[in-house]
Motif scaffolding. Sequence first.
Motif, PDB file in Angstrom:
ATOM      1  N   ASN A 199      13.619  20.625  -6.053  1.00  0.00           N
ATOM      2  CA  ASN A 199      12.316  21.213  -5.751  1.00  0.00           C
ATOM      3  C   ASN A 199      11.198  20.507  -6.492  1.00  0.00           C
ATOM      4  O   ASN A 199      11.154  20.512  -7.718  1.00  0.00           O
ATOM      5  CB  ASN A 199      12.325  22.709  -6.103  1.00  0.00           C
ATOM      6  CG  ASN A 199      11.541  23.509  -5.088  1.00  0.00           C
ATOM      7  OD1 ASN A 199      10.311  23.507  -5.128  1.00  0.00           O
ATOM      8  ND2 ASN A 199      12.235  24.151  -4.160  1.00  0.00           N
ATOM      9  N   GLN A 206      11.252  23.332   0.127  1.00  0.00           N
ATOM     10  CA  GLN A 206      12.345  24.156   0.655  1.00  0.00           C
ATOM     11  C   GLN A 206      11.957  25.643   0.676  1.00  0.00           C
ATOM     12  O   GLN A 206      12.760  26.515   0.318  1.00  0.00           O
ATOM     13  CB  GLN A 206      13.619  23.959  -0.170  1.00  0.00           C
ATOM     14  CG  GLN A 206      13.981  22.488  -0.351  1.00  0.00           C
ATOM     15  CD  GLN A 206      15.474  22.253  -0.488  1.00  0.00           C
ATOM     16  OE1 GLN A 206      16.231  22.547   0.431  1.00  0.00           O
ATOM     17  NE2 GLN A 206      15.906  21.712  -1.593  1.00  0.00           N
ATOM     18  N   ASP A 224       4.514  18.488   0.720  1.00  0.00           N
ATOM     19  CA  ASP A 224       5.884  18.626   1.233  1.00  0.00           C
ATOM     20  C   ASP A 224       6.149  17.724   2.429  1.00  0.00           C
ATOM     21  O   ASP A 224       5.398  17.738   3.396  1.00  0.00           O
ATOM     22  CB  ASP A 224       6.128  20.090   1.630  1.00  0.00           C
ATOM     23  CG  ASP A 224       7.586  20.354   1.968  1.00  0.00           C
ATOM     24  OD1 ASP A 224       8.446  19.578   1.506  1.00  0.00           O
ATOM     25  OD2 ASP A 224       7.853  21.342   2.673  1.00  0.00           O
ATOM     26  N   LEU A 277      14.256  28.417   2.333  1.00  0.00           N
ATOM     27  CA  LEU A 277      15.481  28.675   1.566  1.00  0.00           C
ATOM     28  C   LEU A 277      15.143  29.467   0.291  1.00  0.00           C
ATOM     29  O   LEU A 277      15.842  30.421  -0.065  1.00  0.00           O
ATOM     30  CB  LEU A 277      16.147  27.334   1.243  1.00  0.00           C
ATOM     31  CG  LEU A 277      17.442  27.335   0.442  1.00  0.00           C
ATOM     32  CD1 LEU A 277      18.496  28.235   1.076  1.00  0.00           C
ATOM     33  CD2 LEU A 277      17.987  25.900   0.324  1.00  0.00           C
ATOM     34  N   ASN A 299      23.137  24.867   1.457  1.00  0.00           N
ATOM     35  CA  ASN A 299      22.070  25.122   2.433  1.00  0.00           C
ATOM     36  C   ASN A 299      22.047  26.612   2.771  1.00  0.00           C
ATOM     37  O   ASN A 299      22.877  27.384   2.266  1.00  0.00           O
ATOM     38  CB  ASN A 299      22.225  24.205   3.661  1.00  0.00           C
ATOM     39  CG  ASN A 299      23.503  24.477   4.444  1.00  0.00           C
ATOM     40  OD1 ASN A 299      23.987  25.612   4.468  1.00  0.00           O
ATOM     41  ND2 ASN A 299      24.030  23.442   5.071  1.00  0.00           N
ATOM     42  N   ARG A 331      14.238  14.180  -0.072  1.00  0.00           N
ATOM     43  CA  ARG A 331      15.205  14.373  -1.158  1.00  0.00           C
ATOM     44  C   ARG A 331      15.405  13.108  -1.974  1.00  0.00           C
ATOM     45  O   ARG A 331      15.486  12.026  -1.398  1.00  0.00           O
ATOM     46  CB  ARG A 331      16.603  14.699  -0.591  1.00  0.00           C
ATOM     47  CG  ARG A 331      16.680  15.958   0.158  1.00  0.00           C
ATOM     48  CD  ARG A 331      18.116  16.180   0.644  1.00  0.00           C
ATOM     49  NE  ARG A 331      18.113  17.282   1.597  1.00  0.00           N
ATOM     50  CZ  ARG A 331      18.026  18.545   1.248  1.00  0.00           C
ATOM     51  NH1 ARG A 331      17.978  18.879  -0.028  1.00  0.00           N
ATOM     52  NH2 ARG A 331      17.989  19.488   2.161  1.00  0.00           N
ATOM     53  N   ILE A 370       9.342  18.266  -1.771  1.00  0.00           N
ATOM     54  CA  ILE A 370      10.392  19.063  -1.125  1.00  0.00           C
ATOM     55  C   ILE A 370      10.334  20.496  -1.650  1.00  0.00           C
ATOM     56  O   ILE A 370      10.878  20.806  -2.706  1.00  0.00           O
ATOM     57  CB  ILE A 370      11.800  18.420  -1.221  1.00  0.00           C
ATOM     58  CG1 ILE A 370      12.840  19.273  -0.506  1.00  0.00           C
ATOM     59  CG2 ILE A 370      12.209  18.118  -2.659  1.00  0.00           C
ATOM     60  CD1 ILE A 370      14.124  18.570  -0.147  1.00  0.00           C
ATOM     61  N   HIS A 426       9.764  17.244   2.939  1.00  0.00           N
ATOM     62  CA  HIS A 426      11.207  17.464   2.938  1.00  0.00           C
ATOM     63  C   HIS A 426      11.951  16.189   2.522  1.00  0.00           C
ATOM     64  O   HIS A 426      12.896  15.752   3.169  1.00  0.00           O
ATOM     65  CB  HIS A 426      11.688  17.959   4.299  1.00  0.00           C
ATOM     66  CG  HIS A 426      13.011  18.672   4.216  1.00  0.00           C
ATOM     67  ND1 HIS A 426      13.169  19.856   3.554  1.00  0.00           N
ATOM     68  CD2 HIS A 426      14.237  18.330   4.681  1.00  0.00           C
ATOM     69  CE1 HIS A 426      14.440  20.224   3.630  1.00  0.00           C
ATOM     70  NE2 HIS A 426      15.115  19.312   4.302  1.00  0.00           N
TER      71      HIS A 426
END
Length: 327
Positions: A187, A193, A293, A196, A165, A297, A191, A295
């Motif tokens: 990705n 991200q 998106d 990040l 992370n 996973r 998701i 988030h």
Amino acid sequence: DSSEDVLKLKLNNGNEMPAIALGTHLGFDEHGMVHSSNKELRDIILRAIELGYRHFDTASVYETEGEIGEAICMKIKEGEIEREDVFVTTKLWNTNHNREQVPTALRDTLEKMGLNYVDLYLMHWPIGLNEDYTHSDVDYMETWRGLEDAQRLGLTKGIGVSNFNSTQLKRVVEEGSIKPAVLQIENHPQITQQELVDYAHEQDIVVMGYSPLGSLVKRYGVQLPGPKINDPILTGIARKYGKTTPQVVLRWLVDRNIVPIVKTIKVHRLKENMDIFDFRLKEDEIAAISNFDEHKRYTCPSFWQNHPNYPFEKVDDPIPDPFLTKK
Ligand code: NDP
């Protein structure tokens, strides 16, 4: 030779990485066992090299290192490629996190592959485990020093991390002697991200995106909710460029400066997934895809969530540890 059309990204260690990688994790069976590698996979890698793939992603835990190495060595022997033409990424498993174990683990990998170096060695997870899969409290900075040793010994050209992370990545950037060249994370449209990814890019760290096709495809026989291969937003964009929706999604990663790692063992899809370097998405198309998106996973090893270095959000109902049940 279509390999000449593939973009390359410059790494902060001076080396170049081809902008798409072939994934080689063949999945788990119903007992949580990794699908064994076999001659079929070696033949796929041979075909992939012929079709212009120059970057292969594996890991010690996938048990596919041998087949990749074998295919690469065969093509070198046939004079079709030289070692410098291919980029090999592999990963250190969690049970080898003590500093002195790292070069040894990489030497084992090299022996399996029949190579004398890899191009990129990643710490697969920030999570250290003992031999019996109980939690180890070894600090991932100690492990990082082991990766630095491996690079200094010439066993790998570059080092990086996977499934870290932003707090963990920042710590490696600040406390390490060698900066990570790469961050590998999940990705796909569900998701992104993006924060990040932006941090990594600011730090001149290349991002590799795994499971890029997300919900477009069935995973281990299961269709998860999310945009499908015939999603109207994706097909609208695909039609405009004369591409398929998987190609559009892979290009969406490339246009966000992320190296997609896409796995297939079907030759026609090897061709399809590689044929993404003759078009480019517009800003609003990138945004429309990023809009999926939530988030979400797919790789979420919640069985490790009580480990002090677990990188992701905790869940209420963790799944049983497949590594413990398979013993
Ligand atoms: P992908 O998004 O690559 O999806 C793979 C699935 O999609 C396969 O089952 C494949 O089936 C199918 N597929 C591939 N191309 C197409 C296409 N054009 N049209 C329709 N279906 C297609 O996800 P993965 O989860 O496999 O991730 C890719 C790679 O990323 C892994 O192999 C591994 O190398 C890496 N990875 C790294 C992780 C980490 O912790 N660092 C975690 C997870 C993955 P078929 O083979 O039948 O074509």
